[in-house]
Design an enzyme around this catalytic site. Sequence first.
Site, PDB file in Angstrom:
ATOM      1  N   LYS A 131      26.587  -4.110  -2.364  1.00 48.49           N
ATOM      2  CA  LYS A 131      28.049  -4.040  -2.552  1.00 48.49           C
ATOM      3  C   LYS A 131      28.712  -3.303  -1.404  1.00 48.49           C
ATOM      4  O   LYS A 131      29.919  -3.079  -1.431  1.00 48.49           O
ATOM      5  CB  LYS A 131      28.367  -3.303  -3.857  1.00 48.49           C
ATOM      6  CG  LYS A 131      27.742  -3.893  -5.096  1.00 48.49           C
ATOM      7  CD  LYS A 131      28.016  -2.972  -6.294  1.00 48.49           C
ATOM      8  CE  LYS A 131      27.018  -3.207  -7.411  1.00 48.49           C
ATOM      9  NZ  LYS A 131      27.047  -2.111  -8.395  1.00 48.49           N
ATOM     10  N   ARG A 164       0.804  -1.235   0.000  1.00 49.43           N
ATOM     11  CA  ARG A 164       0.000   0.000   0.000  1.00 49.43           C
ATOM     12  C   ARG A 164       0.828   1.272   0.000  1.00 49.43           C
ATOM     13  O   ARG A 164       0.563   2.193  -0.765  1.00 49.43           O
ATOM     14  CB  ARG A 164      -0.902   0.068   1.252  1.00 49.43           C
ATOM     15  CG  ARG A 164      -2.194  -0.618   1.149  1.00 49.43           C
ATOM     16  CD  ARG A 164      -2.553  -1.189   2.487  1.00 49.43           C
ATOM     17  NE  ARG A 164      -1.548  -2.169   2.847  1.00 49.43           N
ATOM     18  CZ  ARG A 164      -1.606  -3.440   2.455  1.00 49.43           C
ATOM     19  NH1 ARG A 164      -2.624  -3.859   1.786  1.00 49.43           N
ATOM     20  NH2 ARG A 164      -0.638  -4.289   2.749  1.00 49.43           N
ATOM     21  N   THR A 165       1.788   1.332   0.894  1.00 51.97           N
ATOM     22  CA  THR A 165       2.483   2.610   1.080  1.00 51.97           C
ATOM     23  C   THR A 165       3.240   2.982  -0.190  1.00 51.97           C
ATOM     24  O   THR A 165       3.114   4.099  -0.695  1.00 51.97           O
ATOM     25  CB  THR A 165       3.439   2.521   2.284  1.00 51.97           C
ATOM     26  OG1 THR A 165       2.699   2.025   3.406  1.00 51.97           O
ATOM     27  CG2 THR A 165       4.020   3.875   2.627  1.00 51.97           C
ATOM     28  N   ARG A 185      11.266   3.929   3.194  1.00 51.69           N
ATOM     29  CA  ARG A 185      10.949   2.988   4.279  1.00 51.69           C
ATOM     30  C   ARG A 185      12.224   2.242   4.616  1.00 51.69           C
ATOM     31  O   ARG A 185      12.929   1.759   3.716  1.00 51.69           O
ATOM     32  CB  ARG A 185       9.859   2.007   3.856  1.00 51.69           C
ATOM     33  CG  ARG A 185       9.661   0.881   4.880  1.00 51.69           C
ATOM     34  CD  ARG A 185       8.468   0.024   4.587  1.00 51.69           C
ATOM     35  NE  ARG A 185       7.230   0.735   4.870  1.00 51.69           N
ATOM     36  CZ  ARG A 185       6.019   0.185   4.813  1.00 51.69           C
ATOM     37  NH1 ARG A 185       5.891  -1.089   4.471  1.00 51.69           N
ATOM     38  NH2 ARG A 185       4.938   0.883   5.082  1.00 51.69           N
ATOM     39  N   HIS A 193       5.200   5.836  11.516  1.00 55.18           N
ATOM     40  CA  HIS A 193       4.680   5.675  10.155  1.00 55.18           C
ATOM     41  C   HIS A 193       3.754   6.867   9.902  1.00 55.18           C
ATOM     42  O   HIS A 193       2.529   6.727   9.815  1.00 55.18           O
ATOM     43  CB  HIS A 193       3.933   4.342  10.062  1.00 55.18           C
ATOM     44  CG  HIS A 193       3.654   3.861   8.671  1.00 55.18           C
ATOM     45  ND1 HIS A 193       3.769   4.667   7.543  1.00 55.18           N
ATOM     46  CD2 HIS A 193       3.228   2.643   8.226  1.00 55.18           C
ATOM     47  CE1 HIS A 193       3.447   3.955   6.477  1.00 55.18           C
ATOM     48  NE2 HIS A 193       3.114   2.735   6.859  1.00 55.18           N
TER      49      HIS A 193
HETATM   50  N1   CP Z   1      -0.095  -0.029   5.893  1.00 55.38           N
HETATM   51  C1   CP Z   1       1.088  -0.310   5.324  1.00 55.38           C
HETATM   52  O1   CP Z   1       2.113   0.268   5.678  1.00 55.38           O
HETATM   53  O2   CP Z   1       1.014  -1.267   4.357  1.00 55.38           O
HETATM   54  P1   CP Z   1       2.263  -1.745   3.478  1.00 55.38           P
HETATM   55  O3   CP Z   1       3.257  -2.393   4.423  1.00 55.38           O
HETATM   56  O4   CP Z   1       1.697  -2.681   2.468  1.00 55.38           O
HETATM   57  O5   CP Z   1       2.875  -0.530   2.849  1.00 55.38           O
END
Ligand code: CP
Length: 314
Positions: free
Chosen positions: A80, A51-52, A101, A129
Amino acid sequence: MENRSLVTIADHSREKIMYLIRMGQQFEQHPNRLLLQGKVVATLFFEPSTRTRLSFETAANRLGARVIGFADPKVTSGTKGETLKDTIMMVSNYADIIVMRHYLEGAARYASEIAPVPIINAGDGANQHPSQTMLDLYTIYQTQGTLDNLNIFLVGDLKYGRTVHSLLMAMRHFNPTFHFIAPDELAMPDSYKAYCKEHNIQYVEHKKFDADIISEADILYMTRVQRERFTDLMEYERVKDRYLLKLPMLAKARENMKILHPLPRVNEIEYSIDDDPHAYYFQQARNGLFARQALICDALGITLEQVQNDTTII
Ligand code: CP
């Protein structure tokens, strides 16, 4: 120069949160524009995501930007031995903004301190998050008509769940009452309970999870037990199925109550609930597009007024 990075939602005031919600509403009305034509958005995902990453990339694409990046660090020169610092400095040469991320807590903060372009934290370990929280706030406002004075139940993995940590911090402006429901092993960390006390956020801890408890909720926020954060997989096996939401447990739910989940779901919500009017997690994920369009624009210095007066709508 002002650092427009988004590392933690705790940096945002009540006014800023409402401002971003209003900007997201503009994008919900008209998601397709050329507002970011000529811009390049980089998405660097050192941890898995559906999703993110896809909603950030959709947000950029629907605003006319181009997207570069990776979904798997194994295909990068990190294998590397290239450091995070060098990776961030390189990508800053190519992109106007970096969405990142990373599995290490604090990685986004570090990146924001060294990068010449804004960084948006798309999740750092079990820490924060903030873009998920913006879409959660957007969804809560959309379904409740307010963010103020709500009963918010957080269920599942409150120890490693970075989405609940961010949500708790953001809600400090809105006088919530939180209810924490988690196995002892996955209880809300003391540091977040201390945060609640420091900011006069009321919270109650429960062990039971049944129709009577749920009857008090405005928002029932379910979370996945984060297998990837456990060092002892036997412990994961012991706790992973402890809190499963089943349809009969909604018998006494308030009419306005909505079930949210940041997703992915594993075994927290029975599939039979998906068609119940309280279920809202798929709409919540859809809102990620609008919230992230607002976050990218804000990080690039585009104002709500510019979005309202935008003549590039397609
Ligand atoms: N909610 C969320 O962070 O989903 P993903 O890990 O799929 O990005």
